[in-house]
Design an enzyme around this catalytic site. Structure first.
Site, PDB file in Angstrom:
ATOM      1  N   TYR A  32      -2.609   1.604  -5.593  1.00  0.00           N
ATOM      2  CA  TYR A  32      -3.184   1.671  -4.245  1.00  0.00           C
ATOM      3  C   TYR A  32      -2.048   1.610  -3.224  1.00  0.00           C
ATOM      4  O   TYR A  32      -1.994   0.740  -2.357  1.00  0.00           O
ATOM      5  CB  TYR A  32      -4.213   0.568  -4.007  1.00  0.00           C
ATOM      6  CG  TYR A  32      -5.311   1.017  -3.067  1.00  0.00           C
ATOM      7  CD1 TYR A  32      -6.284   1.911  -3.509  1.00  0.00           C
ATOM      8  CD2 TYR A  32      -5.354   0.589  -1.758  1.00  0.00           C
ATOM      9  CE1 TYR A  32      -7.281   2.355  -2.652  1.00  0.00           C
ATOM     10  CE2 TYR A  32      -6.349   1.028  -0.889  1.00  0.00           C
ATOM     11  CZ  TYR A  32      -7.308   1.914  -1.348  1.00  0.00           C
ATOM     12  OH  TYR A  32      -8.287   2.365  -0.496  1.00  0.00           O
ATOM     13  N   LEU A  33      -1.146   2.559  -3.367  1.00  0.00           N
ATOM     14  CA  LEU A  33       0.133   2.522  -2.669  1.00  0.00           C
ATOM     15  C   LEU A  33      -0.019   2.784  -1.176  1.00  0.00           C
ATOM     16  O   LEU A  33      -0.886   3.542  -0.743  1.00  0.00           O
ATOM     17  CB  LEU A  33       1.071   3.565  -3.296  1.00  0.00           C
ATOM     18  CG  LEU A  33       1.274   3.443  -4.805  1.00  0.00           C
ATOM     19  CD1 LEU A  33       2.201   4.538  -5.309  1.00  0.00           C
ATOM     20  CD2 LEU A  33       1.810   2.068  -5.175  1.00  0.00           C
ATOM     21  N   GLY A  36       4.344   0.285   2.645  1.00  0.00           N
ATOM     22  CA  GLY A  36       5.268  -0.705   2.119  1.00  0.00           C
ATOM     23  C   GLY A  36       5.863  -0.260   0.792  1.00  0.00           C
ATOM     24  O   GLY A  36       7.077  -0.330   0.578  1.00  0.00           O
ATOM     25  N   HIS A  37       4.998   0.235  -0.110  1.00  0.00           N
ATOM     26  CA  HIS A  37       5.494   0.768  -1.375  1.00  0.00           C
ATOM     27  C   HIS A  37       6.395   1.976  -1.136  1.00  0.00           C
ATOM     28  O   HIS A  37       7.422   2.158  -1.807  1.00  0.00           O
ATOM     29  CB  HIS A  37       4.325   1.192  -2.277  1.00  0.00           C
ATOM     30  CG  HIS A  37       3.408   0.083  -2.658  1.00  0.00           C
ATOM     31  ND1 HIS A  37       2.149  -0.059  -2.129  1.00  0.00           N
ATOM     32  CD2 HIS A  37       3.568  -0.950  -3.523  1.00  0.00           C
ATOM     33  CE1 HIS A  37       1.561  -1.108  -2.657  1.00  0.00           C
ATOM     34  NE2 HIS A  37       2.397  -1.680  -3.506  1.00  0.00           N
ATOM     35  N   GLN A  61      -1.803 -11.454 -14.498  1.00  0.00           N
ATOM     36  CA  GLN A  61      -1.454 -12.241 -13.319  1.00  0.00           C
ATOM     37  C   GLN A  61      -2.657 -12.606 -12.454  1.00  0.00           C
ATOM     38  O   GLN A  61      -2.506 -13.193 -11.392  1.00  0.00           O
ATOM     39  CB  GLN A  61      -0.410 -11.515 -12.485  1.00  0.00           C
ATOM     40  CG  GLN A  61      -0.863 -10.224 -11.820  1.00  0.00           C
ATOM     41  CD  GLN A  61       0.309  -9.427 -11.289  1.00  0.00           C
ATOM     42  OE1 GLN A  61       1.159  -8.945 -12.033  1.00  0.00           O
ATOM     43  NE2 GLN A  61       0.389  -9.304  -9.961  1.00  0.00           N
ATOM     44  N   GLY A 147       9.400  -5.900  -2.463  1.00  0.00           N
ATOM     45  CA  GLY A 147       9.227  -6.157  -1.046  1.00  0.00           C
ATOM     46  C   GLY A 147       9.304  -7.630  -0.692  1.00  0.00           C
ATOM     47  O   GLY A 147       8.867  -8.490  -1.464  1.00  0.00           O
ATOM     48  N   ASP A 150       6.151 -10.286  -0.616  1.00  0.00           N
ATOM     49  CA  ASP A 150       5.951 -11.179  -1.755  1.00  0.00           C
ATOM     50  C   ASP A 150       7.255 -11.926  -2.013  1.00  0.00           C
ATOM     51  O   ASP A 150       7.905 -11.758  -3.052  1.00  0.00           O
ATOM     52  CB  ASP A 150       5.527 -10.376  -2.979  1.00  0.00           C
ATOM     53  CG  ASP A 150       4.205  -9.663  -2.757  1.00  0.00           C
ATOM     54  OD1 ASP A 150       3.173 -10.354  -2.655  1.00  0.00           O
ATOM     55  OD2 ASP A 150       4.205  -8.424  -2.669  1.00  0.00           O
ATOM     56  N   ARG A 187      -4.673  -5.339  -0.228  1.00  0.00           N
ATOM     57  CA  ARG A 187      -5.873  -6.164  -0.004  1.00  0.00           C
ATOM     58  C   ARG A 187      -6.387  -6.063   1.431  1.00  0.00           C
ATOM     59  O   ARG A 187      -7.488  -6.555   1.717  1.00  0.00           O
ATOM     60  CB  ARG A 187      -5.586  -7.617  -0.373  1.00  0.00           C
ATOM     61  CG  ARG A 187      -5.458  -7.838  -1.883  1.00  0.00           C
ATOM     62  CD  ARG A 187      -5.354  -9.310  -2.235  1.00  0.00           C
ATOM     63  NE  ARG A 187      -5.491  -9.529  -3.682  1.00  0.00           N
ATOM     64  CZ  ARG A 187      -4.488  -9.628  -4.529  1.00  0.00           C
ATOM     65  NH1 ARG A 187      -3.241  -9.531  -4.081  1.00  0.00           N
ATOM     66  NH2 ARG A 187      -4.702  -9.815  -5.816  1.00  0.00           N
TER      67      ARG A 187
END
Length: 280
Positions: A32-33, A36-37, A61, A147, A150, A187
């Site tokens: 779901y790029l 930021g990606h 995770q 990034g 995170d 999200r």
């Protein structure tokens, strides 16, 4: 652009590049790029001969009652974004490809994973470390890009690579934000219009904290209080944590100096969002 679904296919392609003396940049993602990606891919594209992106929603995770099943997915859109940047290969495995029957080996860490997100997501970083090390073993990248949004994950991966002698350079890249300041996140799609507006309290509160520090405040408790008070003005916001820690060790600090991470996690409605800034 190639798409590989098996570990064998990825290894064959990467090994062929390595035999030619080509460097490989790697961007691990859960799909779901977004922009930021894209910034990570662009950094990889600028500094490596070949670029690999993994798209894998890692079940390991996610804890109980987290959003594994509802996590947004759009592989066709992901492929289009990767192609627009010039990605050479996408690795898109099924969970059974990554975790064979009877899988029971994990990567764990003491210290860095117990604060911040580790408090409310106790198994999260074990899952992150395990899948990232597996991906590094499959792709064998010269450089891997993560990034700063995170930030705890970035610190954990840097430590894991150092501790386990992984021959991959970890490159941290700046947070990419929407025009109104909200940090880009997959999200964000969970937010309804009212929640989307309320979510701006994260970046607004962090801006207040940064301004305090820039004006000379060095007391971590004072900065935490100011950020907390600001977030609490938003009725839709519920704080998970507001913390000030050493960026390298993810341990709380009393005084703010260099290499300090100011990090927050906030629920907006049912959606948990994170944001931060680092004092270099």
């Amino acid at each position: 652009m190639d798409i590989c679904y098996t570990i064998k296919d990825v290894r064959e392609r990467v090994n062929a590049w390595k035999r030619e003396g080509l460097t490989v940049g790697f961007v691990p993602t859960m799909g779901y790029l977004h922009e930021g990606h894209k910034s990570l891919m662009q950094a990889a594209r600028a500094n490596n001969d070949k670029v690999v992106v993994s798209v894998f929603v890692n079940p390991m995770q996610f804890g109980p009652n987290e959003d594994l099943e509802s996590y947004p997915r759009d592989f066709e859109k992901d492929c289009a974004l990767c192609e627009s940047v010039g990605v050479d290969l996408i690795f898109h495995p099924e969970p059974k490809e990554m975790y064979a029957d009877g899988f029971c080996s994990y990567v764990d860490m003491n210290g860095l994973t117990t604060e911040l997100c580790g408090k409310s997501r106790p198994i999260h970083f074990r899952g992150v470390q395990t899948v990232v090390l597996k991906l590094f073993n499959i792709v064998k990248p010269d450089r891997a890009y993560f990034g700063q949004k995170d930030a705890q994950q970035l610190a954990v991966i840097k430590r894991m690579v150092k501790d386990l002698n992984v021959d991959t350079e970890i490159v941290g890249c700046p947070i990419v934000r929407e025009a109104d300041g909200l940090a880009k996140s997959s999200r964000n799609t969970y937010l309804n219009p009212d929640e989307r507006k309320a979510a701006l309290v994260l970046s607004r509160s962090l801006k207040l904290g940064r301004e305090l520090i820039e004006n000379g405040e060095t007391d971590a408790k004072a900065v935490i209080k100011a950020i907390t008070d600001s977030i609490n003005t938003e009725p839709l916001a519920k704080i998970d944590y507001v913390d000030v820690v050493d960026f390298d060790t993810i341990t709380p600090v009393d005084r703010i100096g260099k290499s300090v991470l100011v990090a927050i996690a906030v629920y907006i409605g049912k959606t948990r969002l994170i944001d931060n800034f680092i004092i270099e």
